[in-house]
Design a protein around this motif. Sequence first.
Motif, PDB file in Angstrom:
ATOM      1  N   LYS A 220       0.839  -1.423   0.101  1.00  0.00           N
ATOM      2  CA  LYS A 220       0.247  -0.268  -0.170  1.00  0.00           C
ATOM      3  C   LYS A 220       0.518   1.194  -0.029  1.00  0.00           C
ATOM      4  O   LYS A 220       0.914   2.794  -0.622  1.00  0.00           O
ATOM      5  CB  LYS A 220      -1.113  -0.345   1.458  1.00  0.00           C
ATOM      6  N   ARG A 221       1.873   0.921   0.988  1.00  0.00           N
ATOM      7  CA  ARG A 221       3.254   2.335   0.919  1.00  0.00           C
ATOM      8  C   ARG A 221       4.047   2.489  -0.266  1.00  0.00           C
ATOM      9  O   ARG A 221       4.167   3.481  -1.133  1.00  0.00           O
ATOM     10  CB  ARG A 221       3.761   2.174   2.540  1.00  0.00           C
ATOM     11  N   ALA A 222       4.013   2.215  -0.887  1.00  0.00           N
ATOM     12  CA  ALA A 222       4.690   1.956  -2.104  1.00  0.00           C
ATOM     13  C   ALA A 222       3.240   1.958  -3.227  1.00  0.00           C
ATOM     14  O   ALA A 222       4.174   3.056  -4.342  1.00  0.00           O
ATOM     15  CB  ALA A 222       5.130   0.351  -2.702  1.00  0.00           C
ATOM     16  N   GLU A 223       2.762   1.809  -3.238  1.00  0.00           N
ATOM     17  CA  GLU A 223       1.374   2.395  -4.390  1.00  0.00           C
ATOM     18  C   GLU A 223       1.424   3.496  -4.046  1.00  0.00           C
ATOM     19  O   GLU A 223       0.995   4.338  -5.202  1.00  0.00           O
ATOM     20  CB  GLU A 223       0.166   0.986  -4.401  1.00  0.00           C
ATOM     21  N   ALA A 224       0.969   4.285  -3.099  1.00  0.00           N
ATOM     22  CA  ALA A 224       1.421   5.519  -2.443  1.00  0.00           C
ATOM     23  C   ALA A 224       2.584   6.451  -2.673  1.00  0.00           C
ATOM     24  O   ALA A 224       1.751   7.566  -3.591  1.00  0.00           O
ATOM     25  CB  ALA A 224       0.608   5.331  -1.062  1.00  0.00           C
ATOM     26  N   GLU A 225       2.791   5.665  -3.161  1.00  0.00           N
ATOM     27  CA  GLU A 225       4.033   7.000  -3.864  1.00  0.00           C
ATOM     28  C   GLU A 225       4.362   6.669  -4.890  1.00  0.00           C
ATOM     29  O   GLU A 225       5.348   7.118  -5.646  1.00  0.00           O
ATOM     30  CB  GLU A 225       5.222   6.521  -2.551  1.00  0.00           C
ATOM     31  N   GLY A 226       3.434   6.031  -5.501  1.00  0.00           N
ATOM     32  CA  GLY A 226       3.554   5.319  -7.470  1.00  0.00           C
ATOM     33  C   GLY A 226       4.878   4.608  -7.657  1.00  0.00           C
ATOM     34  O   GLY A 226       6.113   4.231  -8.412  1.00  0.00           O
ATOM     35  N   ARG A 227       5.886   4.485  -6.675  1.00  0.00           N
ATOM     36  CA  ARG A 227       6.630   2.947  -6.642  1.00  0.00           C
ATOM     37  C   ARG A 227       6.812   1.033  -6.729  1.00  0.00           C
ATOM     38  O   ARG A 227       5.650   1.317  -6.095  1.00  0.00           O
ATOM     39  CB  ARG A 227       7.993   3.384  -5.452  1.00  0.00           C
ATOM     40  N   SER A 228       7.560   1.101  -6.993  1.00  0.00           N
ATOM     41  CA  SER A 228       8.230  -1.019  -6.934  1.00  0.00           C
ATOM     42  C   SER A 228       8.001  -0.948  -5.232  1.00  0.00           C
ATOM     43  O   SER A 228       8.675  -0.336  -4.726  1.00  0.00           O
ATOM     44  CB  SER A 228       8.507  -1.280  -7.403  1.00  0.00           C
ATOM     45  N   MET A 229       7.506  -2.117  -4.856  1.00  0.00           N
ATOM     46  CA  MET A 229       7.619  -2.745  -3.851  1.00  0.00           C
ATOM     47  C   MET A 229       9.494  -2.745  -3.776  1.00  0.00           C
ATOM     48  O   MET A 229       9.698  -2.167  -2.398  1.00  0.00           O
ATOM     49  CB  MET A 229       6.732  -3.993  -3.162  1.00  0.00           C
TER      50      MET A 229
END
Length: 65
Positions: free
Chosen positions: A18-27
């Motif tokens: 969720k955090r990675a998605e929120a920042e538009g980044r890969s995990m």
Amino acid sequence: MAALNLRFTDEELDALRKRAEAEGRSMQSFAHDAVIAAINEHSRLFDEAAAHVLRVSDELNRRLA
């Protein structure tokens, strides 16, 4: 480049996703940067502590020299 496998609980992995998605980044990118930030912060804290010890012991070191 070397690789490292990490184990997360389902809850931890979900939070990472969720955090990675929120920042538009890969995990992977998010986890990599988090580890590097932790390493750098530890080094910074160590350097600050060493500088503090040198500062507060400066007079004693001068007298003992």
